[in-house]
Write a protein that holds these residues in place. Structure first.
Motif, PDB file in Angstrom:
ATOM      1  N   ALA A  59      18.241   9.086  29.123  1.00 38.36           N
ATOM      2  CA  ALA A  59      19.283   9.186  30.154  1.00 38.36           C
ATOM      3  C   ALA A  59      19.671  10.629  30.412  1.00 38.36           C
ATOM      4  CB  ALA A  59      20.497   8.370  29.726  1.00 38.36           C
ATOM      5  N   ALA A  60      19.780  11.419  29.318  1.00 40.84           N
ATOM      6  CA  ALA A  60      20.184  12.821  29.459  1.00 40.84           C
ATOM      7  C   ALA A  60      19.087  13.676  30.096  1.00 40.84           C
ATOM      8  CB  ALA A  60      20.563  13.382  28.086  1.00 40.84           C
ATOM      9  N   ASP A  61      17.829  13.442  29.678  1.00 37.88           N
ATOM     10  CA  ASP A  61      16.729  14.300  30.117  1.00 37.88           C
ATOM     11  C   ASP A  61      16.153  13.910  31.485  1.00 37.88           C
ATOM     12  OD1 ASP A  61      17.058  15.514  27.676  1.00 37.88           O
ATOM     13  OD2 ASP A  61      15.280  14.602  26.756  1.00 37.88           O
ATOM     14  N   TRP A  62      16.110  12.595  31.763  1.00 37.47           N
ATOM     15  CA  TRP A  62      15.409  12.106  32.945  1.00 37.47           C
ATOM     16  C   TRP A  62      16.249  11.196  33.838  1.00 37.47           C
ATOM     17  CZ3 TRP A  62      10.983  14.564  33.651  1.00 37.47           C
ATOM     18  CH2 TRP A  62      10.325  15.092  32.526  1.00 37.47           C
ATOM     19  N   GLY A  63      17.488  10.908  33.425  1.00 38.95           N
ATOM     20  CA  GLY A  63      18.304   9.965  34.185  1.00 38.95           C
ATOM     21  C   GLY A  63      17.784   8.549  34.068  1.00 38.95           C
ATOM     22  N   ASP A  64      17.049   8.257  32.997  1.00 36.27           N
ATOM     23  CA  ASP A  64      16.421   6.946  32.793  1.00 36.27           C
ATOM     24  C   ASP A  64      16.430   6.627  31.301  1.00 36.27           C
ATOM     25  OD1 ASP A  64      14.835   4.687  32.626  1.00 36.27           O
ATOM     26  OD2 ASP A  64      12.980   5.689  33.289  1.00 36.27           O
ATOM     27  N   ARG A  65      17.222   5.651  30.897  1.00 34.55           N
ATOM     28  CA  ARG A  65      17.325   5.300  29.475  1.00 34.55           C
ATOM     29  C   ARG A  65      16.004   4.853  28.876  1.00 34.55           C
ATOM     30  NH1 ARG A  65      21.696   1.435  27.316  1.00 34.55           N
ATOM     31  NH2 ARG A  65      20.721  -0.050  28.743  1.00 34.55           N
ATOM     32  N   GLN A  66      15.090   4.379  29.700  1.00 34.09           N
ATOM     33  CA  GLN A  66      13.820   3.843  29.198  1.00 34.09           C
ATOM     34  C   GLN A  66      12.695   4.869  29.247  1.00 34.09           C
ATOM     35  OE1 GLN A  66      16.047   1.182  28.334  1.00 34.09           O
ATOM     36  NE2 GLN A  66      13.988   0.340  28.051  1.00 34.09           N
ATOM     37  N   ALA A  67      12.963   6.094  29.657  1.00 35.58           N
ATOM     38  CA  ALA A  67      11.906   7.077  29.920  1.00 35.58           C
ATOM     39  C   ALA A  67      10.986   7.311  28.730  1.00 35.58           C
ATOM     40  CB  ALA A  67      12.531   8.401  30.366  1.00 35.58           C
ATOM     41  N   TYR A  68      11.523   7.299  27.512  1.00 33.35           N
ATOM     42  CA  TYR A  68      10.724   7.587  26.310  1.00 33.35           C
ATOM     43  C   TYR A  68      10.206   6.319  25.617  1.00 33.35           C
ATOM     44  CZ  TYR A  68      12.545  12.371  26.650  1.00 33.35           C
ATOM     45  OH  TYR A  68      12.863  13.640  27.063  1.00 33.35           O
ATOM     46  N   LEU A  69      10.498   5.157  26.180  1.00 36.65           N
ATOM     47  CA  LEU A  69      10.150   3.901  25.513  1.00 36.65           C
ATOM     48  C   LEU A  69       8.871   3.296  26.082  1.00 36.65           C
ATOM     49  CD1 LEU A  69      13.694   2.295  25.235  1.00 36.65           C
ATOM     50  CD2 LEU A  69      12.488   3.712  23.581  1.00 36.65           C
ATOM     51  N   ALA A  70       8.108   2.627  25.210  1.00 34.82           N
ATOM     52  CA  ALA A  70       6.847   2.012  25.628  1.00 34.82           C
ATOM     53  C   ALA A  70       7.075   0.885  26.623  1.00 34.82           C
ATOM     54  CB  ALA A  70       6.088   1.488  24.409  1.00 34.82           C
ATOM     55  N   ASP A  71       8.063   0.053  26.365  1.00 39.98           N
ATOM     56  CA  ASP A  71       8.432  -1.050  27.274  1.00 39.98           C
ATOM     57  C   ASP A  71       7.247  -1.887  27.759  1.00 39.98           C
ATOM     58  OD1 ASP A  71      11.132  -0.597  27.093  1.00 39.98           O
ATOM     59  OD2 ASP A  71      11.318   0.447  29.009  1.00 39.98           O
ATOM     60  N   PRO A  72       6.415  -2.415  26.852  1.00 43.19           N
ATOM     61  CA  PRO A  72       5.322  -3.283  27.307  1.00 43.19           C
ATOM     62  C   PRO A  72       5.872  -4.533  27.972  1.00 43.19           C
ATOM     63  CG  PRO A  72       5.618  -3.476  24.934  1.00 43.19           C
ATOM     64  CD  PRO A  72       6.507  -2.358  25.383  1.00 43.19           C
ATOM     65  N   LEU A  73       5.307  -4.890  29.110  1.00 47.01           N
ATOM     66  CA  LEU A  73       5.792  -6.034  29.879  1.00 47.01           C
ATOM     67  C   LEU A  73       5.277  -7.337  29.288  1.00 47.01           C
ATOM     68  CD1 LEU A  73       7.278  -7.148  32.378  1.00 47.01           C
ATOM     69  CD2 LEU A  73       5.126  -6.872  33.645  1.00 47.01           C
ATOM     70  N   GLY A  74       6.193  -8.233  28.933  1.00 47.08           N
ATOM     71  CA  GLY A  74       5.827  -9.558  28.455  1.00 47.08           C
ATOM     72  C   GLY A  74       5.903 -10.588  29.561  1.00 47.08           C
ATOM     73  N   VAL A  75       5.479 -11.807  29.257  1.00 50.43           N
ATOM     74  CA  VAL A  75       5.622 -12.937  30.172  1.00 50.43           C
ATOM     75  C   VAL A  75       6.169 -14.130  29.394  1.00 50.43           C
ATOM     76  CG1 VAL A  75       3.828 -12.244  31.815  1.00 50.43           C
ATOM     77  CG2 VAL A  75       3.203 -13.633  29.826  1.00 50.43           C
ATOM     78  N   GLY A  76       6.957 -14.955  30.059  1.00 50.88           N
ATOM     79  CA  GLY A  76       7.494 -16.171  29.457  1.00 50.88           C
ATOM     80  C   GLY A  76       7.598 -17.245  30.518  1.00 50.88           C
ATOM     81  N   ALA A  77       7.705 -18.504  30.085  1.00 53.25           N
ATOM     82  CA  ALA A  77       7.721 -19.606  31.042  1.00 53.25           C
ATOM     83  C   ALA A  77       8.814 -20.611  30.766  1.00 53.25           C
ATOM     84  CB  ALA A  77       6.371 -20.325  31.044  1.00 53.25           C
ATOM     85  N   ALA A  78       9.558 -20.939  31.812  1.00 56.37           N
ATOM     86  CA  ALA A  78      10.374 -22.145  31.817  1.00 56.37           C
ATOM     87  C   ALA A  78       9.416 -23.257  32.234  1.00 56.37           C
ATOM     88  CB  ALA A  78      11.535 -22.020  32.797  1.00 56.37           C
ATOM     89  N   LEU A  79       8.892 -23.973  31.240  1.00 56.52           N
ATOM     90  CA  LEU A  79       7.870 -25.006  31.461  1.00 56.52           C
ATOM     91  C   LEU A  79       8.537 -26.368  31.528  1.00 56.52           C
ATOM     92  CD1 LEU A  79       4.890 -25.974  31.514  1.00 56.52           C
ATOM     93  CD2 LEU A  79       4.953 -25.945  29.000  1.00 56.52           C
ATOM     94  N   ALA A  80       8.447 -27.010  32.692  1.00 57.88           N
ATOM     95  CA  ALA A  80       9.110 -28.301  32.914  1.00 57.88           C
ATOM     96  C   ALA A  80       8.100 -29.443  32.881  1.00 57.88           C
ATOM     97  CB  ALA A  80       9.839 -28.298  34.253  1.00 57.88           C
TER      98      ALA A  80
END
Length: 303
Positions: free
Chosen positions: A115-136
């Protein structure tokens, strides 16, 4: 319209994006994959990530690294706009980087620094995108799984079927390049990966599953805001038929120890039910988005 995180009544989960009512099909989603959307190198360098990884390998030698898609941001088109309704800005990351950033003891500090360096709290984090399902199911139950005590994340908790879209599904090798992963193929992998996870974890035939609808994106605040795309998938089988398939075992049967069914009409009240405390953050995100986007008056669990 750029997405922005919405806090919920539960501190473990926030909602980054809520899709229009009913959800979005594959053709309404686009991906922009660019090195500009990768995480920033850590202040002082990335040696700390290598150290964390080596320490984890000594304790859990069966772990293996793999490339993942990184969610940078998402842009939802204004209501009524023609063409695709959602643009996902993705980069590339890895499981190793996830353990060394989102799961590191320094994760909270990294968010402050981002947040301080880039204005983005996630800038230094890997943040791999997951998937999930509401399976009905065909008789109006949502499907949940009790996670095994042997899994690395959220052992023993209750989750929805899910996992990760895999860059290696499109470009074999340990180091895929952004330019080798066309956006339309990444979108297809995102939508097809959740169907594959359901088939593998619940042991359901692919032909019993509808095409997924994207409900939105939820963030797991217990792993420094890691994002998961949550989908709605309808199964043509009843809950009892689903149970029988699950009990006969599938490719990823070892990841869970039991199956739980919750009536769809009770899901809206699930936050007030005892089972809520047993849900892992990704499942909470799927439930919240299902309630808001599918709009059913959805608590009681049938075990």
């Amino acid at each position: 319209m750029e997405s922005c995180s919405v806090q919920t009544m539960d501190p473990e989960v926030s909602l980054l994006l809520q899709c229009p009512r009913g959800g979005l099909p594959e053709e309404q989603v686009q991906v922009e994959l660019s090195p500009a959307h990768d995480r920033r190198p850590l202040p002082g360098g990335d040696k700390v990530i290598a150290t964390v990884w080596e320490n984890r390998l000594q304790a859990q030698p069966w772990l293996f690294d793999a490339p993942k898609f990184r969610l940078h941001s998402a842009t939802l088109a204004p209501a009524g706009s023609p063409g695709p309704q959602l643009l996902l800005h993705l980069g590339l990351t890895s499981y190793r980087d996830f353990l060394g950033t989102n799961w590191a003891s320094s994760a909270a500090w990294l968010r402050q620094q981002g947040a301080a360096d880039w204005g983005d709290r996630q800038a230094y984090l890997a943040d791999p995108l997951g998937v999930g399902a509401a399976l009905a199911t065909a008789d109006d139950f949502l499907v949940f799984l009790r996670r095994s005590w042997q899994v690395a994340e959220a052992p023993g908790l209750v989750d929805v079927p899910g996992g990760h879209p895999e860059p290696q599904a499109l470009c074999p090798g340990d180091n895929p390049r952004h330019e080798d992963l066309p956006g339309e193929l990444v979108v297809h992998e995102l939508f097809s990966s959740i169907l594959q996870e359901i088939c593998d974890e619940v042991n359901l035939p692919l032909l019993t599953l509808s095409q997924p609808l994207l409900l939105g994106i939820a963030c797991n605040e217990t792993s420094a805001g890691r994002a998961s795309a949550e989908f709605y998938v309808q199964c043509s089988l009843t809950s009892e038929q689903v149970r029988k398939h699950y009990l006969s075992g599938g490719p990823e049967a070892h990841e869970s120890t039991g199956i739980i069914f919750v009536e769809t009409q009770s899901v809206r009240r699930l936050q007030k039910a005892e089972i809520w405390a047993e849900l892992c953050p990704s499942a909470k995100g799927a439930v919240l988005l299902y309630s808001r986007v599918q709009g059913s008056a959805l608590g009681s669990a049938a075990l």
